[in-house]
Design an enzyme around this catalytic site. Structure first.
Site, PDB file in Angstrom:
ATOM      1  N   GLY A 128       0.839  -1.196   0.000  1.00 29.44           N
ATOM      2  CA  GLY A 128       0.000   0.000   0.000  1.00 29.44           C
ATOM      3  C   GLY A 128       0.867   1.237   0.000  1.00 29.44           C
ATOM      4  N   CYS A 129       0.346   2.291   0.558  1.00 26.85           N
ATOM      5  CA  CYS A 129       1.043   3.572   0.594  1.00 26.85           C
ATOM      6  C   CYS A 129       2.351   3.467   1.369  1.00 26.85           C
ATOM      7  CB  CYS A 129       0.128   4.610   1.243  1.00 26.85           C
ATOM      8  SG  CYS A 129       0.905   6.207   1.436  1.00 26.85           S
ATOM      9  N   PHE A 130       3.425   3.979   0.785  1.00 27.29           N
ATOM     10  CA  PHE A 130       4.727   3.872   1.460  1.00 27.29           C
ATOM     11  C   PHE A 130       4.820   4.730   2.703  1.00 27.29           C
ATOM     12  CE2 PHE A 130       6.511   6.321  -2.494  1.00 27.29           C
ATOM     13  CZ  PHE A 130       5.874   7.489  -2.131  1.00 27.29           C
TER      14      PHE A 130
END
Length: 184
Positions: free
Chosen positions: A17-19
């Site tokens: 997902g989002c880093f």
């Protein structure tokens, strides 16, 4: 970090997902020297955030984790990784949808790939998630560092709505579930 520390360090590259979420969590792990957000697994050289978010570059948002294997094992990093994201949804983490948000382990060698496959098999056998784990285990390719404004994003923007709604709960899960791995 000096050259000797880097030579004695391990590296893990994970996408889930989002880093911003992964970076915030892994920065709090004892034995982790550095966490760098970036892009991996796509076709474009030097991708930008806009290209990756558009889903056309093939890259995943990921983090490169530099760690001390004498203080924390690669397998333990994977244990944390699987606890802070949903490895059962392909190309999706919550409202973040697209191949850039896929769950993937970018193995740097055969040993990492073996540990990743063993970990996934154990999670499946334990029915840990109630659905099959779809996390990819693939050889690492070139890791492109993200733009500077992504570094320490949660630390610089803790009140931002996305950070409050998505990043903070994952950080809280780590803090509650993994006290043994927390940096003091």
């Amino acid at each position: 970090m000096n050259d000797t520390t880097l030579q004695e360090s391990g590296i893990a590259i994970l996408a889930g997902g989002c880093f911003w979420c992964l970076e915030a969590v892994f920065k709090e792990v004892a034995g982790v020297h550095a966490v760098q957000p970036g892009y991996i697994g796509g076709q474009l050289p030097e991708p930008t955030y806009r290209q990756v978010c558009g889903g056309e570059s093939g890259h995943a948002e990921a983090v490169k984790i530099v760690f001390d294997p004498q203080r924390i094992e690669y397998r333990s990093l994977l244990e944390i990784f699987f606890a802070i994201h949903d490895p059962t949804t392909r190309d999706r983490q919550g409202d973040d949808v697209g191949p850039q948000y896929r769950s993937a382990i970018f193995a740097l060698d055969d040993g990492q790939a073996l540990i990743a496959h063993e970990t996934i098999a154990a999670l499946g056998a334990a029915r840990a998630f109630g659905a099959p784990v779809v996390t990819e285990v693939v050889p690492a390719t070139h890791f492109w560092p993200a733009e500077d404004y992504h570094r320490d994003y949660f630390a610089h923007n803790p009140k931002q709505p996305y950070c409050q709604r998505v990043v903070a709960p994952k950080l809280n899960t780590f803090r509650q579930k993994f006290t043994r791995y927390r940096r003091l």
